[in-house]
Every structure is written in C-alpha cells, then in structure tokens.
Design a protein around this motif. Sequence first.
Motif, mmCIF file in Angstrom:
data_model
loop_
_atom_site.group_PDB
_atom_site.id
_atom_site.type_symbol
_atom_site.label_atom_id
_atom_site.label_comp_id
_atom_site.label_asym_id
_atom_site.label_seq_id
_atom_site.Cartn_x
_atom_site.Cartn_y
_atom_site.Cartn_z
ATOM 1 N N LEU A 132 10.583 -15.411 -31.664
ATOM 2 C CA LEU A 132 10.410 -15.797 -33.058
ATOM 3 C C LEU A 132 11.677 -16.452 -33.600
ATOM 4 C CD1 LEU A 132 8.531 -12.657 -34.456
ATOM 5 C CD2 LEU A 132 7.542 -14.829 -33.705
ATOM 6 N N LEU A 133 12.832 -15.926 -33.232
ATOM 7 C CA LEU A 133 14.093 -16.513 -33.688
ATOM 8 C C LEU A 133 14.278 -17.920 -33.128
ATOM 9 C CD1 LEU A 133 16.415 -13.385 -33.438
ATOM 10 C CD2 LEU A 133 15.729 -14.562 -35.538
ATOM 11 N N GLU A 134 13.741 -18.173 -31.956
ATOM 12 C CA GLU A 134 13.815 -19.522 -31.388
ATOM 13 C C GLU A 134 13.047 -20.533 -32.223
ATOM 14 O OE1 GLU A 134 12.570 -19.629 -27.366
ATOM 15 O OE2 GLU A 134 14.203 -18.360 -26.624
ATOM 16 N N GLU A 135 12.046 -20.071 -32.968
ATOM 17 C CA GLU A 135 11.248 -20.958 -33.799
ATOM 18 C C GLU A 135 11.978 -21.398 -35.060
ATOM 19 O OE1 GLU A 135 7.461 -19.418 -34.843
ATOM 20 O OE2 GLU A 135 7.022 -18.608 -32.851
ATOM 21 N N ALA A 136 12.976 -20.626 -35.490
ATOM 22 C CA ALA A 136 13.636 -20.873 -36.772
ATOM 23 C C ALA A 136 14.252 -22.262 -36.816
ATOM 24 C CB ALA A 136 14.701 -19.816 -37.022
ATOM 25 N N GLN A 137 14.050 -22.945 -37.937
ATOM 26 C CA GLN A 137 14.581 -24.299 -38.105
ATOM 27 C C GLN A 137 15.613 -24.401 -39.224
ATOM 28 O OE1 GLN A 137 11.233 -26.907 -38.636
ATOM 29 N NE2 GLN A 137 10.423 -26.537 -36.582
ATOM 30 N N SER A 138 15.484 -23.557 -40.252
ATOM 31 C CA SER A 138 16.406 -23.707 -41.386
ATOM 32 C C SER A 138 17.052 -22.400 -41.820
ATOM 33 C CB SER A 138 15.683 -24.343 -42.576
ATOM 34 O OG SER A 138 14.576 -23.544 -42.976
ATOM 35 N N GLU A 139 16.276 -21.305 -41.940
ATOM 36 C CA GLU A 139 16.854 -20.090 -42.515
ATOM 37 C C GLU A 139 16.180 -18.838 -41.967
ATOM 38 O OE1 GLU A 139 17.970 -19.292 -46.978
ATOM 39 O OE2 GLU A 139 15.903 -18.609 -46.676
ATOM 40 N N VAL A 140 16.996 -17.836 -41.676
ATOM 41 C CA VAL A 140 16.522 -16.514 -41.281
ATOM 42 C C VAL A 140 17.165 -15.485 -42.196
ATOM 43 C CG1 VAL A 140 16.488 -14.748 -39.472
ATOM 44 C CG2 VAL A 140 16.194 -17.162 -38.862
ATOM 45 N N ARG A 141 16.340 -14.689 -42.851
ATOM 46 C CA ARG A 141 16.825 -13.604 -43.702
ATOM 47 C C ARG A 141 16.435 -12.279 -43.065
ATOM 48 N NH1 ARG A 141 17.837 -14.424 -49.244
ATOM 49 N NH2 ARG A 141 17.956 -16.620 -49.843
ATOM 50 N N VAL A 142 17.397 -11.385 -42.892
ATOM 51 C CA VAL A 142 17.143 -10.115 -42.222
ATOM 52 C C VAL A 142 17.734 -8.973 -43.044
ATOM 53 C CG1 VAL A 142 17.400 -8.802 -40.083
ATOM 54 C CG2 VAL A 142 17.346 -11.308 -40.003
ATOM 55 N N GLN A 143 16.990 -7.891 -43.183
ATOM 56 C CA GLN A 143 17.501 -6.661 -43.801
ATOM 57 C C GLN A 143 17.306 -5.504 -42.833
ATOM 58 O OE1 GLN A 143 16.043 -5.579 -47.707
ATOM 59 N NE2 GLN A 143 16.632 -3.436 -47.420
ATOM 60 N N LEU A 144 18.361 -4.728 -42.606
ATOM 61 C CA LEU A 144 18.322 -3.642 -41.634
ATOM 62 C C LEU A 144 19.202 -2.478 -42.081
ATOM 63 C CD1 LEU A 144 19.023 -5.838 -38.476
ATOM 64 C CD2 LEU A 144 16.789 -4.885 -39.078
ATOM 65 N N LEU A 145 18.940 -1.308 -41.507
ATOM 66 C CA LEU A 145 19.881 -0.197 -41.644
ATOM 67 C C LEU A 145 21.153 -0.536 -40.885
ATOM 68 C CD1 LEU A 145 20.411 2.868 -42.459
ATOM 69 C CD2 LEU A 145 19.707 3.368 -40.108
ATOM 70 N N SER B 236 12.395 -12.715 -42.707
ATOM 71 C CA SER B 236 11.591 -13.899 -43.035
ATOM 72 C C SER B 236 12.236 -15.097 -42.351
ATOM 73 C CB SER B 236 11.505 -14.119 -44.546
ATOM 74 O OG SER B 236 12.779 -14.386 -45.095
ATOM 75 N N ILE B 237 11.411 -15.986 -41.828
ATOM 76 C CA ILE B 237 11.892 -17.175 -41.131
ATOM 77 C C ILE B 237 11.330 -18.414 -41.817
ATOM 78 C CG2 ILE B 237 11.849 -18.481 -38.969
ATOM 79 C CD1 ILE B 237 11.728 -15.904 -37.434
ATOM 80 N N ASP B 238 12.232 -19.250 -42.327
ATOM 81 C CA ASP B 238 11.873 -20.552 -42.911
ATOM 82 C C ASP B 238 10.864 -20.440 -44.047
ATOM 83 O OD1 ASP B 238 13.536 -21.634 -40.996
ATOM 84 O OD2 ASP B 238 11.901 -22.181 -39.631
ATOM 85 N N GLY B 239 10.736 -19.262 -44.665
ATOM 86 C CA GLY B 239 9.750 -19.089 -45.715
ATOM 87 C C GLY B 239 8.324 -19.221 -45.232
ATOM 88 N N LYS B 240 8.127 -19.064 -43.918
ATOM 89 C CA LYS B 240 6.793 -19.240 -43.334
ATOM 90 C C LYS B 240 6.327 -18.031 -42.527
ATOM 91 C CE LYS B 240 7.392 -24.266 -42.882
ATOM 92 N NZ LYS B 240 7.430 -25.414 -41.934
ATOM 93 N N LEU B 241 7.256 -17.234 -42.043
ATOM 94 C CA LEU B 241 6.899 -16.103 -41.177
ATOM 95 C C LEU B 241 7.583 -14.845 -41.683
ATOM 96 C CD1 LEU B 241 6.694 -15.982 -37.326
ATOM 97 C CD2 LEU B 241 8.179 -14.349 -38.516
ATOM 98 N N ALA B 242 6.810 -13.758 -41.758
ATOM 99 C CA ALA B 242 7.346 -12.461 -42.169
ATOM 100 C C ALA B 242 7.245 -11.474 -41.017
ATOM 101 C CB ALA B 242 6.574 -11.925 -43.377
ATOM 102 N N TRP B 243 8.262 -10.650 -40.881
ATOM 103 C CA TRP B 243 8.349 -9.597 -39.854
ATOM 104 C C TRP B 243 8.694 -8.307 -40.582
ATOM 105 C CZ3 TRP B 243 12.300 -6.275 -38.525
ATOM 106 C CH2 TRP B 243 12.340 -5.739 -37.228
ATOM 107 N N VAL B 244 7.827 -7.301 -40.484
ATOM 108 C CA VAL B 244 8.049 -6.008 -41.141
ATOM 109 C C VAL B 244 7.809 -4.925 -40.111
ATOM 110 C CG1 VAL B 244 7.346 -4.440 -42.992
ATOM 111 C CG2 VAL B 244 7.305 -6.920 -43.383
#
Length: 405
Positions: A238-251, A337-345
């Motif tokens: 999924l990270l390979e798909e990213a083109q502009s922005e990746v936002r991640v929140q983690l412990l 969230s990746i590029d405002g198109k994909l969400a991972w929860v």
Amino acid sequence: MRKLLLTAMLAAGVGSAHADFSIPGYELVLTTPVETALANPDLRDAAAVWSELFDNARHDIAIGQFYAVVREGSAFEKVFERLEAAGKRGVKIRFLLDKKGVGLSEAPTIERLKAIPNLELRILDFNQLTGNGIIHAKYLVVDHAAAYVGSQNFDWRSFTHIHETGLRITDGKVVKQIQAIFDQDWNAQARLARGLRATEIGTASASANYAPDAFLMASPYAYNPPGVADSERGLPALLEEAQSEVRVQLLDYAPLSYGPKGTRPYYPVVDNALRAAAQRGVKIKLMVSNWNTEAPAIAYLKSLALLPNVEIRVVTLPKASDGFIPFARVIHSKTMSIDGKLAWVGTSNWAGGYFDLSRNLEVVLRSEKMAQRVAALHQQLWDSPYAAPLDVNKNYPKPSKGKEE
C-alpha cells in the motif's frame, strides 16, 4: 488548500445531534480522551457502538482480545453490563483471551466474565503458534452480521482515557472473514489444549490481493483463513502506491522486534517501505505517542525524522484531573490515509512482532470519503496543543506508563 479542506470536514458535524460518519458497510468510531479538546460530533464513541452491538445480538457474540479489565462506575462497565444482559437472554458468547494477557487482566474481571450465563472463556497461548506472538487484535463479531475492529482493548481506560479509533462493519464479506479468523483461533486453542498442533492454513502468495475497494488484512499469514490478505506484505504494498501524502497515527513506531531476554532484533520491513516512499517525494506525516520516546526506539525515530519529506510529531496528553492513571492518557489509535484516497484502520503498531508473529487485523478502504475523514482526524490531533515536532537534538525523559516517575 488541503489543510482547509480537512479543517472544514472536522467542523462539518458541529451542530448535528446525531450524525454517524459512515460509508456503505463501515462506520468510523472514535474514543476521545476525557478532558481534551478533541471532540468530533460526527463520530460515535466506542461505548455507544459496542453497547448497541451487544443489545442487538440475538444468537451469538464472538470476542477476541489481549486482556480484560473492568472498573466499577466507569463508562466501560455500562458496556460490560450490556454483554452480561446478552448472555442472560440466551445469546451464546465465546470470549478468547491471550495467555500473556491474562497477567495484565484483573482477577475480578475474569471471574465476572466467567459468571456470565452462556459465555465460554478460552485462553489461547498464541506464543505456541509463532514462537513469540500474542492475540493483539481487538475485535468482536455479532450474529455473523456485524463486526468491530479497532484499537480499543477490553479495558475501561480505552473507553475514557485513551485516544482510540475503530470501525463498525456490516460489509458481509469482511464480517465473514473476521468470523473465520475468530473460528480459526478458537479451534487452534482447542487443539493446543489437547496437545495437538494447530495447522497452518495460509500462504503469503494466496493472500496477496490488495486491489479491492474494501478488504481485510491480518497477521500472521500462516494462520489467515482463505481470502484474507497478509498484513506484513500488504502494508508495504500500500505504501508503494502512495504518490503525494501518507498520514499515520500510532502508539509507537520502530524497525525493531521483540526477542528473548529483552533484546530488540532489527525488523526493517515497514521502515524500508516508508523511507522508499519519502525518497520518491511522498510527504510522510507520522504521529506517535510520547511512549515512543524510549530507547532504543527514539534513535530510529530521530533517524527517520532527518529524511527529506518526513515530519514526525509526538503527542503527549495531559494527566487526568483526578491524578495519574497507569497505562492511560495516551494516543493508541492505529490509522493511515494515503493520498486522501485510501484509509487503513487496524490494531497493529508499526514494529516487528505485530505483522509477523501476532494476531492483528487491519481494514483497508479505497474510499475518498473515509480516507479524507481519517486524514481530518489526523490533522486535528496534528494541529492540537498536545502534538509537538520531534526534536532530534532533545534527550527525551523516560515516559510514565505504568507508574508516575
């Protein structure tokens, strides 16, 4: 412009009495720590959603959790009472705990679980399956028709004093897969209890489809039912798909695993993928809890923060007004969230042991609506007074987790 859009989305729910944020088959759910300025009126809290799921149960409930702690008078006790009520009206309840998690659980809670009519409690030593793993997933399934996957532990603190995110799921295909994972682990416990081996059923190549609009990833892949994607290979894909922005929140985040006698073996799988994305120009906005500032993880965080295109912020929540609470007042959500198109929860921190050795679940949604709402949630905390840029020159104090320093 993007920041203005995210801010507008955060404000969209203000003034509405009850507006659950959802897309077909998926509702985004949030636990906001009390005494913080992080309200999101369009997101229901987990206490309400879990209570509703238990109240609506007619036939069976399946729950997989790492540990269990209930406190009298807490918001979570009200949720627990709805589970008790379900058992009393004849709903069959299967509750699966990890053996290592029993030590983190409280005896009165375990006894209270055992006392619920129609509830069967099993303890799975997941360590026997992979050598050094646990049930780290936090999930439940009701009547084979609805499910919940998120970061909330079966713990009163997770419903009041910790930032947690999850999904209420009614997508039949994914609910069926979550149920299959529970059944797999439930049956594995039965086999181990009889002195038998639990059969490996999954292969990485058979679970490599990361293209659907909505799908489930899980770990470890050797114990994934057919059709469930492999988390360890899926996240880098999924990270390979990213083109502009990746936002991640983690412990926490670290390219390290957990070895014998407190060792931390190197685990570069996710770190390599994140660095590769930054190298090709993708903006990485990684947000972690202040618990992540311990050695040796902090050294790797600082190394990552030195890269072009990478921003890291550390979130420290204020202590509760009634005093220090062990293992609380922290961000525990696991979202991307990746590029405002994909969400991972999901339920995994980004470190070794989670994607390769332990049972974890992640839901991936190729939905701009959901991805942008997850990104807006990230932006809210990113801009909050609780978040500060990681200082590569700072010697961070040891964080207070189990006791006040």
